[in-house]
Design an enzyme around this catalytic site. Structure first.
Site, mmCIF file in Angstrom:
data_model
loop_
_atom_site.group_PDB
_atom_site.id
_atom_site.type_symbol
_atom_site.label_atom_id
_atom_site.label_comp_id
_atom_site.label_asym_id
_atom_site.label_seq_id
_atom_site.Cartn_x
_atom_site.Cartn_y
_atom_site.Cartn_z
ATOM 1 N N LYS A 35 -37.171 -91.590 -3.504
ATOM 2 C CA LYS A 35 -36.529 -90.451 -2.834
ATOM 3 C C LYS A 35 -37.455 -89.234 -2.909
ATOM 4 C CE LYS A 35 -31.883 -90.208 -3.237
ATOM 5 N NZ LYS A 35 -30.564 -89.852 -3.769
ATOM 6 N N ARG A 153 -19.444 -78.464 3.456
ATOM 7 C CA ARG A 153 -18.955 -79.679 4.132
ATOM 8 C C ARG A 153 -20.150 -80.425 4.682
ATOM 9 N NH1 ARG A 153 -15.784 -76.504 8.514
ATOM 10 N NH2 ARG A 153 -17.634 -75.267 8.094
ATOM 11 N N CYS A 259 -15.613 -86.850 -1.326
ATOM 12 C CA CYS A 259 -14.979 -85.851 -2.197
ATOM 13 C C CYS A 259 -13.463 -85.773 -2.154
ATOM 14 C CB CYS A 259 -15.604 -84.495 -1.939
ATOM 15 S SG CYS A 259 -17.287 -84.484 -2.587
HETATM 16 P P1 NAD Z 1 -25.270 -87.542 -4.262
HETATM 17 O O1 NAD Z 1 -24.872 -88.855 -4.796
HETATM 18 O O2 NAD Z 1 -25.590 -87.375 -2.822
HETATM 19 O O3 NAD Z 1 -26.532 -86.996 -5.088
HETATM 20 C C1 NAD Z 1 -26.653 -87.047 -6.469
HETATM 21 C C2 NAD Z 1 -28.141 -87.156 -6.811
HETATM 22 O O4 NAD Z 1 -28.304 -87.013 -8.211
HETATM 23 C C3 NAD Z 1 -28.765 -88.515 -6.434
HETATM 24 O O5 NAD Z 1 -29.908 -88.306 -5.639
HETATM 25 C C4 NAD Z 1 -29.116 -89.138 -7.790
HETATM 26 O O6 NAD Z 1 -30.276 -89.942 -7.738
HETATM 27 C C5 NAD Z 1 -29.353 -87.883 -8.632
HETATM 28 N N1 NAD Z 1 -29.267 -88.086 -10.083
HETATM 29 C C6 NAD Z 1 -28.417 -88.873 -10.795
HETATM 30 N N2 NAD Z 1 -28.666 -88.760 -12.104
HETATM 31 C C7 NAD Z 1 -29.684 -87.871 -12.239
HETATM 32 C C8 NAD Z 1 -30.376 -87.328 -13.352
HETATM 33 N N3 NAD Z 1 -30.050 -87.655 -14.609
HETATM 34 N N4 NAD Z 1 -31.389 -86.472 -13.123
HETATM 35 C C9 NAD Z 1 -31.735 -86.122 -11.854
HETATM 36 N N5 NAD Z 1 -31.112 -86.594 -10.766
HETATM 37 C C10 NAD Z 1 -30.090 -87.455 -10.957
HETATM 38 O O7 NAD Z 1 -24.094 -86.535 -4.679
HETATM 39 P P2 NAD Z 1 -23.534 -85.266 -3.856
HETATM 40 O O8 NAD Z 1 -22.734 -85.734 -2.711
HETATM 41 O O9 NAD Z 1 -24.628 -84.298 -3.649
HETATM 42 O O10 NAD Z 1 -22.502 -84.674 -4.930
HETATM 43 C C11 NAD Z 1 -22.952 -84.075 -6.116
HETATM 44 C C12 NAD Z 1 -21.783 -83.358 -6.773
HETATM 45 O O11 NAD Z 1 -21.357 -82.272 -5.956
HETATM 46 C C13 NAD Z 1 -20.530 -84.206 -6.993
HETATM 47 O O12 NAD Z 1 -19.907 -83.785 -8.181
HETATM 48 C C14 NAD Z 1 -19.661 -83.885 -5.804
HETATM 49 O O13 NAD Z 1 -18.287 -84.056 -6.065
HETATM 50 C C15 NAD Z 1 -19.987 -82.419 -5.594
HETATM 51 N N6 NAD Z 1 -19.850 -81.953 -4.198
HETATM 52 C C16 NAD Z 1 -20.297 -82.721 -3.176
HETATM 53 C C17 NAD Z 1 -20.209 -82.245 -1.872
HETATM 54 C C18 NAD Z 1 -20.643 -83.081 -0.695
HETATM 55 O O14 NAD Z 1 -20.328 -82.698 0.424
HETATM 56 N N7 NAD Z 1 -21.328 -84.171 -0.841
HETATM 57 C C19 NAD Z 1 -19.686 -80.964 -1.635
HETATM 58 C C20 NAD Z 1 -19.255 -80.195 -2.727
HETATM 59 C C21 NAD Z 1 -19.352 -80.699 -4.016
HETATM 60 C C1 UGA Z 2 -14.825 -81.553 1.860
HETATM 61 C C2 UGA Z 2 -14.426 -80.074 1.851
HETATM 62 O O1 UGA Z 2 -14.063 -79.686 3.178
HETATM 63 C C3 UGA Z 2 -15.582 -79.199 1.357
HETATM 64 O O2 UGA Z 2 -15.164 -77.843 1.288
HETATM 65 C C4 UGA Z 2 -15.981 -79.676 -0.028
HETATM 66 O O3 UGA Z 2 -17.082 -78.921 -0.524
HETATM 67 C C5 UGA Z 2 -16.362 -81.136 0.038
HETATM 68 O O4 UGA Z 2 -15.248 -81.914 0.557
HETATM 69 C C6 UGA Z 2 -16.686 -81.688 -1.304
HETATM 70 O O5 UGA Z 2 -16.166 -81.260 -2.314
HETATM 71 O O6 UGA Z 2 -17.506 -82.611 -1.278
HETATM 72 P P1 UGA Z 2 -16.289 -83.103 3.473
HETATM 73 O O7 UGA Z 2 -15.977 -84.213 2.533
HETATM 74 O O8 UGA Z 2 -17.677 -82.926 3.958
HETATM 75 O O9 UGA Z 2 -15.890 -81.695 2.798
HETATM 76 O O10 UGA Z 2 -15.379 -83.297 4.743
HETATM 77 P P2 UGA Z 2 -14.130 -82.574 5.433
HETATM 78 O O11 UGA Z 2 -14.581 -81.857 6.628
HETATM 79 O O12 UGA Z 2 -13.331 -81.819 4.444
HETATM 80 O O13 UGA Z 2 -13.287 -83.854 5.890
HETATM 81 C C7 UGA Z 2 -12.753 -84.747 4.928
HETATM 82 C C8 UGA Z 2 -11.937 -85.816 5.588
HETATM 83 O O14 UGA Z 2 -10.716 -85.295 6.085
HETATM 84 C C9 UGA Z 2 -12.620 -86.498 6.790
HETATM 85 O O15 UGA Z 2 -12.417 -87.895 6.706
HETATM 86 C C10 UGA Z 2 -11.901 -85.924 7.994
HETATM 87 O O16 UGA Z 2 -11.891 -86.798 9.087
HETATM 88 C C11 UGA Z 2 -10.502 -85.735 7.428
HETATM 89 N N1 UGA Z 2 -9.725 -84.701 8.141
HETATM 90 C C12 UGA Z 2 -10.088 -83.389 8.065
HETATM 91 C C13 UGA Z 2 -8.592 -85.079 8.860
HETATM 92 O O17 UGA Z 2 -8.245 -86.276 8.937
HETATM 93 N N2 UGA Z 2 -7.867 -84.109 9.501
HETATM 94 C C14 UGA Z 2 -8.194 -82.796 9.442
HETATM 95 O O18 UGA Z 2 -7.463 -81.963 10.025
HETATM 96 C C15 UGA Z 2 -9.346 -82.432 8.722
#
Ligand code: NAD
Ligand code: UGA
Length: 432
Positions: A35, A153, A259
């Site tokens: 990566k 998001r 999430c």
């Molecule tokens: P992800 O799985 O996409 O990325 C996590 C990364 O961390 C991976 O690349 C992995 O290889 C790396 N990793 C794991 N262990 C490690 C270590 N010890 N040192 C360095 N790197 C390491 O995860 P994500 O979707 O970015 O989510 C991360 C966190 O943020 C979660 O807690 C999630 O709930 C939260 N979050 C995610 C989103 C989202 O939209 N994806 C939005 C808000 C909050």
């Molecule tokens: C969601 C939150 O919106 C973010 O604010 C948050 O940071 C993130 O989770 C996280 O913690 O990872 P995301 O998972 O990217 O973001 O997607 P959303 O846009 O929230 O949609 C989530 C799901 O709900 C999708 O499957 C979408 O299709 C569904 N959805 C959303 C519905 O079915 N109806 C709606 O009216 C809205």
């Protein structure tokens, strides 16, 4: 400022890209060497609009660096953002293995005056003491923890991070607050400064209210079907009240993604830990699961004859990602739907504009088509699974000619029922 971002996933890469864009020197550390090698060349391991441009621009400007070495980055950094995954365990609780490993590696590499470890990962409430103890095992220099939950998001991650509704800073230390306020100075949004626990609670409560709105919309959709009402109009009427708002009131096949499903279950588990039975969220989760069954029943009634038999029926699934503008398949409703349909011995052909490669890894026993029109060719019905804009814009006359039977089961209500019926389709939406 010089910053380390631990974890090159959705949150880590977007955080690194945005803070480097704002002029900071940012190191992004991950444990997956391939990566990191790709990222050094500007190759982003997933689809997220604008992210690749931001990363390439800031690598060139020598503000953004990728490494597998904490040693190369942590000692130079005033702030270390922890952005590793916190996936669900079978019990619904968050798995904190990656979090503790990342904090431990960070601690092993402090060697200067003060480091602010800021947790962006979504983590349960009540782990402050364990995190402090983990650091103290390895480090003697000064450090503090803060929580800065992430609300981006997928699909609009850069925009959400540059222009968020709010920035939550969880720390009672004036020094930590000052550093984080300064770092976010050029980013808009309300500042909410609080203690660590309240910040973490905000994150779970925020995702849970979004999930609750979606399940509420789905429950109203079921009632609309039974009562002969139109859910679009009903929820437009409800959402027009500014106290409620229109967003997240769109019914469909249920919320998915990495999430909302996991955080609802984790919040129920956190409640249990603090002796609270979170009945509201249990209902939210259960309504969400029911939507898959409701959708399958529509498919059965539309194409399965009197018995609802899908054996040998050919179905085209349009869309696989959990929502448009992402290739993320984590907890996508399409997985359960595809498995359910193949268990009923239907033949499934699917197409998604971005998520095909990821889908092939997690959905077996279905075929994949090169575009939407190929997917529907000879199919007994066209199933809308993800509301990609290109599906809304499909040439319905052409679609009707290609389909074996002119049937649309619209899991996202993207079509106007009147228009498609006038084109000669049998149409089943969600709640109308
Ligand atoms: P992800 O799985 O996409 O990325 C996590 C990364 O961390 C991976 O690349 C992995 O290889 C790396 N990793 C794991 N262990 C490690 C270590 N010890 N040192 C360095 N790197 C390491 O995860 P994500 O979707 O970015 O989510 C991360 C966190 O943020 C979660 O807690 C999630 O709930 C939260 N979050 C995610 C989103 C989202 O939209 N994806 C939005 C808000 C909050
Ligand atoms: C969601 C939150 O919106 C973010 O604010 C948050 O940071 C993130 O989770 C996280 O913690 O990872 P995301 O998972 O990217 O973001 O997607 P959303 O846009 O929230 O949609 C989530 C799901 O709900 C999708 O499957 C979408 O299709 C569904 N959805 C959303 C519905 O079915 N109806 C709606 O009216 C809205």
């Amino acid at each position: 400022m010089t910053i380390t971002v631990v974890g090159a996933g959705y949150v880590g890469l977007v955080t690194a890209a945005v803070f480097s864009e704002l002029g900071n020197k940012v190191y992004c550390v991950d444990v997956v060497p391939e990566k990191i090698e790709g990222l050094k060349k500007g190759i982003v391991p997933f689809f997220e609009p604008s992210l690749s441009e931001f990363i390439t621009r800031n690598i060139k400007a020598k503000r953004l660096f990728f490494t597998t070495s904490y040693k190369e980055s942590v000692p130079k950094s005033q702030i270390v953002f922890i952005c590793v995954g916190t996936p669900p365990k079978e019990s619904g609780e968050a798995d904190l293995t990656y979090l503790f490993a990342a904090v431990e590696e960070t601690a092993k590499n402090f060697n200067h005056g003060y480091t602010l470890i800021t947790i962006k990962s979504t983590i349960p409430i009540g782990f402050e003491d364990q995190l402090e103890a983990t650091v103290k095992k390895h480090a003697s220099s000064k450090f503090e923890f803060a929580s800065c939950p992430e609300f981006l998001r997928e699909g609009t991650a850069i925009e959400d991070t540059m222009h968020p509704d709010r920035i939550v800073i969880g720390s009672t230390s004036q020094k930590a607050q000052k550093i984080l306020l300064e770092l976010h100075a050029s980013i808009s949004g309300e500042r909410i400064i609080t203690d660590i626990r309240s910040a973490q609670l905000i994150k779970y409560a925020a995702n849970s209210i979004l999930a609750t709105k979606v399940s509420f919309a789905n429950a109203i959709a079921v009632l609309c079907e039974r009562m002969g009402a139109d859910v679009e109009k009903v929820l437009a009427g409800v959402g027009a009240d500014r106290r409620v708002g229109r967003s997240f009131l769109y019914p469909g096949i249920g919320y998915g993604g990495s999430c909302l499903p996991k955080d609802v279950l984790a919040f129920i588990a956190i409640g249990r830990h603090f002796d609270y039975d979170f009945q509201l969220l249990q209902a939210v989760d259960s309504i969400n699961n029911d939507q898959i069954e409701n959708f399958i029943n529509k498919v059965k009634s539309a194409v399965g004859g009197k018995e609802g038999n899908l054996k040998g029926v050919k179905l085209a699934m349009l869309g696989l990602a959990f929502k448009p503008n992402t290739d993320d398949m984590r907890d996508a409703p399409s997985i359960k739907i595809a498995n359910h349909l193949t268990d009923l011995e239907a033949t499934v052909v699917a197409y998604d504009p971005q998520a095909m490669d990821n889908a092939k890894r997690v959905i077996k026993n279905i075929k994949f088509a090169k575009d939407a029109y190929s997917a529907i060719t000879g199919a007994d019905a066209m199933l809308i699974i993800t509301e990609w804009p290109q599906f809304r814009e499909m040439d319905l006359k052409k679609a009707k000619k290609l389909l074996k039977k002119p049937i649309i089961v619209d899991g996202r209500n993207i079509f106007n029922p009147k228009t498609v019926k006038e084109e000669g389709f049998t149409y089943l939406g969600m709640g109308r």
